[in-house]
Every structure is written in C-alpha cells, then in structure tokens.
Design a protein around this motif. Structure first.
Motif, PDB file in Angstrom:
ATOM      1  N   ALA A 135      54.029  36.249  18.308  1.00 32.88           N
ATOM      2  CA  ALA A 135      53.792  35.573  17.132  1.00 32.88           C
ATOM      3  C   ALA A 135      52.468  35.113  16.940  1.00 32.88           C
ATOM      4  CB  ALA A 135      55.075  34.827  16.689  1.00 32.88           C
ATOM      5  N   ASP A 136      52.080  34.411  18.068  1.00 33.78           N
ATOM      6  CA  ASP A 136      50.464  33.585  17.985  1.00 33.78           C
ATOM      7  C   ASP A 136      49.516  35.022  17.635  1.00 33.78           C
ATOM      8  OD1 ASP A 136      51.984  31.399  18.694  1.00 33.78           O
ATOM      9  OD2 ASP A 136      51.500  31.402  20.719  1.00 33.78           O
ATOM     10  N   ILE A 137      49.685  35.966  18.423  1.00 35.01           N
ATOM     11  CA  ILE A 137      48.610  36.875  18.178  1.00 35.01           C
ATOM     12  C   ILE A 137      48.328  37.298  16.691  1.00 35.01           C
ATOM     13  CG2 ILE A 137      47.775  39.472  18.744  1.00 35.01           C
ATOM     14  CD1 ILE A 137      48.988  38.555  21.717  1.00 35.01           C
ATOM     15  N   CYS A 138      49.766  37.573  16.162  1.00 33.04           N
ATOM     16  CA  CYS A 138      49.738  38.218  14.761  1.00 33.04           C
ATOM     17  C   CYS A 138      49.221  37.070  13.949  1.00 33.04           C
ATOM     18  CB  CYS A 138      51.517  38.247  14.538  1.00 33.04           C
ATOM     19  SG  CYS A 138      52.067  39.700  15.090  1.00 33.04           S
ATOM     20  N   HIS A 184      45.594  37.130  13.814  1.00 33.67           N
ATOM     21  CA  HIS A 184      45.116  38.119  12.928  1.00 33.67           C
ATOM     22  C   HIS A 184      45.662  38.251  11.712  1.00 33.67           C
ATOM     23  CE1 HIS A 184      43.988  38.682  17.303  1.00 33.67           C
ATOM     24  NE2 HIS A 184      42.730  39.198  16.966  1.00 33.67           N
ATOM     25  N   GLN A 185      46.012  37.331  11.177  1.00 35.84           N
ATOM     26  CA  GLN A 185      46.394  37.366   9.719  1.00 35.84           C
ATOM     27  C   GLN A 185      47.485  38.521   9.537  1.00 35.84           C
ATOM     28  OE1 GLN A 185      42.794  37.325   9.962  1.00 35.84           O
ATOM     29  NE2 GLN A 185      43.463  35.100  10.434  1.00 35.84           N
ATOM     30  N   LEU A 186      48.447  38.565  10.329  1.00 30.89           N
ATOM     31  CA  LEU A 186      49.404  39.609  10.369  1.00 30.89           C
ATOM     32  C   LEU A 186      50.807  38.976  10.329  1.00 30.89           C
ATOM     33  CD1 LEU A 186      48.115  41.968  13.070  1.00 30.89           C
ATOM     34  CD2 LEU A 186      48.495  42.712  10.540  1.00 30.89           C
ATOM     35  N   PHE A 215      54.308  38.020  11.576  1.00 31.16           N
ATOM     36  CA  PHE A 215      55.325  38.374  12.535  1.00 31.16           C
ATOM     37  C   PHE A 215      56.421  39.504  12.401  1.00 31.16           C
ATOM     38  CE2 PHE A 215      59.002  36.770  15.733  1.00 31.16           C
ATOM     39  CZ  PHE A 215      58.552  37.240  16.605  1.00 31.16           C
ATOM     40  N   GLU A 224      40.511  45.919  14.090  1.00 30.63           N
ATOM     41  CA  GLU A 224      40.950  44.801  14.546  1.00 30.63           C
ATOM     42  C   GLU A 224      42.246  44.290  14.587  1.00 30.63           C
ATOM     43  OE1 GLU A 224      40.350  41.259  12.844  1.00 30.63           O
ATOM     44  OE2 GLU A 224      41.262  40.327  14.500  1.00 30.63           O
ATOM     45  N   GLN A 225      43.013  44.479  13.559  1.00 32.45           N
ATOM     46  CA  GLN A 225      44.434  43.975  13.331  1.00 32.45           C
ATOM     47  C   GLN A 225      45.066  45.211  13.982  1.00 32.45           C
ATOM     48  OE1 GLN A 225      44.551  44.030   9.074  1.00 32.45           O
ATOM     49  NE2 GLN A 225      44.889  41.803   9.075  1.00 32.45           N
ATOM     50  N   ALA A 239      45.199  44.143  17.705  1.00 32.25           N
ATOM     51  CA  ALA A 239      45.923  42.895  17.950  1.00 32.25           C
ATOM     52  C   ALA A 239      47.572  43.206  17.829  1.00 32.25           C
ATOM     53  CB  ALA A 239      45.619  41.911  16.796  1.00 32.25           C
ATOM     54  N   ALA A 241      50.016  42.747  21.052  1.00 31.80           N
ATOM     55  CA  ALA A 241      51.290  42.043  20.528  1.00 31.80           C
ATOM     56  C   ALA A 241      52.513  42.710  21.039  1.00 31.80           C
ATOM     57  CB  ALA A 241      51.142  41.537  19.204  1.00 31.80           C
ATOM     58  N   PRO A 275      60.142  32.098  17.105  1.00 27.85           N
ATOM     59  CA  PRO A 275      60.492  31.642  18.467  1.00 27.85           C
ATOM     60  C   PRO A 275      60.432  30.384  18.782  1.00 27.85           C
ATOM     61  CG  PRO A 275      58.682  33.505  17.758  1.00 27.85           C
ATOM     62  CD  PRO A 275      59.173  32.774  16.654  1.00 27.85           C
TER      63      PRO A 275
END
Lengths: 249, 249
Positions: free
Chosen positions: A178-181, A184-186, A188, B154-155, B158, B162, B207
């Motif tokens: 979730a942090d990585i998402c 990078h504006q994705l 979760f 880049e996304q 990421a 993830a 989470p």
C-alpha cells in the motif's frame, strides 16, 4: 447442555459469545465484563455481570482477555476447582490459578470487530492440565468448530509464531504494498485481487509449489532494478526475503 | 471485432487464450508457440502456428513469454508497423522492436497452471508508446477485465515491486509458517483459515487498521519467547519485520 461462562469483552470474547449463542449444545450461562456497555450482543440483562462474586459454577470458564490480564482475572474467580481456560497463543497454562483445573482454548484466527467469522472453520487448539478434562474442553470447542485438536504447550507456542508469520507479518507486507502504491499515485485496490489469489492458491498448492517471482527465478537484473526504487526499510526487507527464498531448501 | 494474436504458451499466454476465446468482442486470430503440443486449449488446429512467417497482420500482438525472451521474440515478428505489447511487469517497453508500435499489456495477477482465473477481476495496466494506440489496447483489455488503467513505466515498475511484496514474499511467509508447523508435528492445514481471513480482512480494513500481533502491541515478552524457537533465517526475518511494524508510521 454444557454450561459455559466467558470473562472478557474484546474481539475474541465477542466472537465466542456469538458462536456459543448459536450452538444448541452449549448453555452460555454468564458473561463477566468490566463495563456492561462494552458488550454488543444479544444476551439477557442478568447474564451480563461485572462482579466476580456473582459467578455461578459451570462446566467451563473461558477467559478471553489480554495476555497481561489473564493471571489476575483467573485469581479473581472465587469458585474453587472449576475448569478454567484462557484463549491465548502465548501465555503459559500454568499462569492460571492453582485453585482451578487449568486449560487452554486457543482459536487460531484473527478476529475483527464487527466482521463475522464462521467459527465452524476456525481451528481450536485444546490443552488441559488433567487429561480427563480434555473431553469437556474438546466438546465445547466441537460445539462451535469442525477443527478441534489437542496440542501441547510447545506446539501452541509454535502455532502462535507461525500465525505471526502468516497473519501479522503478511499484513505488514500488504502495508508495504500500500505504501509503494501511495508513493507512486496508484490506488491500493489494484493489488487486492492479487492478494486474494495468493491466499487462494495455498488451498490447492503447497507454498513451495506456489512460489514465483524474481527471487525464485534468480532474476538478479529485476531484483537490482526493484531495489533502486525502495526506501531504506523496504530495501532491507526486500533483500532479506529475496535471500531467504533463494536459500530455502 | 478486434483481431488479436498471442505469442507464447506459458501460464499468462494460456490464461489469456482462455479469456479471449470467451470474449465476444475479440477475435483470437493466431497463437504462436514453439511446440504445438505445449498449448492445452480449445483452438482450431490452423490457429496454432510455430512459424513467425505465418503470422497475419492483426490489431494487437500480445507477447506473453519470459522476460528474457521478449526482445528476441518481438524482433522475429516479420510484419512492420504492427501494434505489439508484452505482458511483463519489469521489462522496459523500449526493448520491443523499433519496427513496431510498442505497448505493454500487464495483467497484475499470479497465474497457476490448471487453476482458472476470473479475468474480469484482474487489473490490467496499459502502457503505449503512442497515445493513439492506448484506445486499442484498452479496448482489448476491457474485453476481458473490468479493471483497466493506463500507467507509465515508473508506475508499472512500482506495481511490480508491490506485487513482489504482497504475492511472492507473502507466499514465502506461508512457507515459513509451513516449515514451523512441520518442525513441530503440526499439519499446515491448521493455518489455512487464518491465511484466508488475513487476506479477506484487507477488503474491509486498511492494512494499518488490520495490523495486530506482538510487534504492534510492543509485547517484548512474547517477541523474545518467539525468537527462542526460531532458526537463524526465520529469526532474522522475525526481527526485521517486527522492527518494521514497530517503526512504521
């Protein structure tokens, strides 16, 4: 009917109250809580008490409180020679009071407030000080679950550690996902079908058969490229788990 | 009907063939494989080919092969100016051949041989070299999935990282759970309801809300007692993940 009383009002206690209320084989006699308002379930008003001296003798007391409070709660039950179980994965059975017949009633599940659990599929580990008490505790467990098994203290501890890996630590990996998402504006949500399928695979494959990914493939180029975009703590976990996958036999 | 051909015969290719075959909006024209016998699905015999020179022009080629083979496979497609996508989370779009319009068609899921996947719920990340090609790739993705989204390189990287955390590393934690069970004469099946519920919780809680366990509670006594029964590699992972939970904001 087996007579059972519960002490506690946390997640485990609440879920046990729901499960026992639905069972035809169990009479839930009393639930002892510190504050009456803390128990959100359908019980007659006189069944919910907060004074230990009102406790009636029953076939089994189940203490479902935080680990730190178990010994003190057990000591406060004024009745002698009662069969008393706690629900903890990590507290020694011996910490219960010597005036009682000691037992453990360990449901191996993660309980969430307000999220119903089908207790039939929750494994319950049973441990008793005296072998003749095992039958009663197993009968109570069997009234709400299809998966009841006797374990010893060492096995219970091992199960608790294993549960930390597959539940608490797994949830933390979801957190890192979730942090990585977020970084990078994705959303979760994109990861949720993958999380679900990863857990579902384990029903049909062993973890060894289900293992995939760059670590398993020894794909060092991908591993290096992944490490580039991780922060310090994420990087340390990525490296350690990658190495663990690669060296696992 | 959008005309699509697939190159590859691995898990992703097989699952895509099944999904496209069921879609009313897609005409699956050809599937190119190295050995015909390797494709276990219902296709007309003349649709399965192994000679690149038999490839017909289509609206979209999807290359579903191992990361290492993508560039070579793309270069072998003799047709010019075709729209060609690979399905990898980690390979640069640029590695596709310059004679083609490059794209990525990244299904974010773990595919198991013989285990059907409901493609409707599989998120598909779409990336294209030219913006005007995005519509075609998204249309193809949308024909089999309800979750299609445009991403940049880049996304995608990421997302792939993830995915390693929530899928590959999570599965390794299941492996450690299984190892601990085996070391203490317990069946791994006992952990399966917990694994399932841990994944299910993530649908209703973040989470962070779902995090429980000794690390979250700062229960050092339990942590120390757990470390005692773990072997070297397990202990290192337990310590690092415990610390990461405790320091996570």
């Amino acid at each position: 009917m087996i007579r059972v009383s519960i002490i506690g009002s946390g997640n485990v206690a609440q879920h046990l109250v729901s499960a026992f209320t639905k069972s035809a084989d169990i009479e839930l006699v009393q639930v002892l809580v510190r504050r009456k308002a803390s128990l959100s379930c359908e019980l007659a008003d006189n069944q919910i008490i907060s004074d230990y001296h009102q406790l009636q003798a029953v076939d089994l007391f189940i203490i479902a409180v935080t680990d730190q409070a178990i010994a003190e709660v057990a000591a406060q039950i004024p009745l002698q020679e009662q069969l008393v179980a706690h629900t903890s994965g990590s507290v020694a059975m011996n910490l219960l009071a010597d005036k009682h017949r000691k037992a453990v009633f360990y449901p191996l599940q993660t309980f969430t407030k307000g999220k119903p659990v089908d207790f039939k599929s929750v494994p319950i580990g049973v441990e008793t000080q005296r072998q003749k008490d095992a039958a009663i505790v197993k009968k109570v467990a069997g009234a709400i679950s299809n998966q009841v098994f006797e374990i010893n203290s060492e096995q219970r501890k091992a199960l608790h550690v294993a549960a930390v890996f597959v539940c608490n630590f797994t949830n933390h990996l979801y957190q890192i996902g979730a942090d990585i998402c977020e970084q990078h504006q994705l959303p979760f949500d994109i990861l949720k079908p993958l999380i679900e399928e990863t857990a579902a695979k384990i029903k049909v494959l062993t973890p060894s058969q289900a293992q995939t990914g760059p670590a398993k493939r020894n794909d060092q180029q991908t591993i290096d490229s992944h490490l580039e975009i991780l922060d310090g703590s994420q990087k340390a976990i990525y490296s350690l788990l990658t190495k663990s996958i690669q060296t696992h036999e």
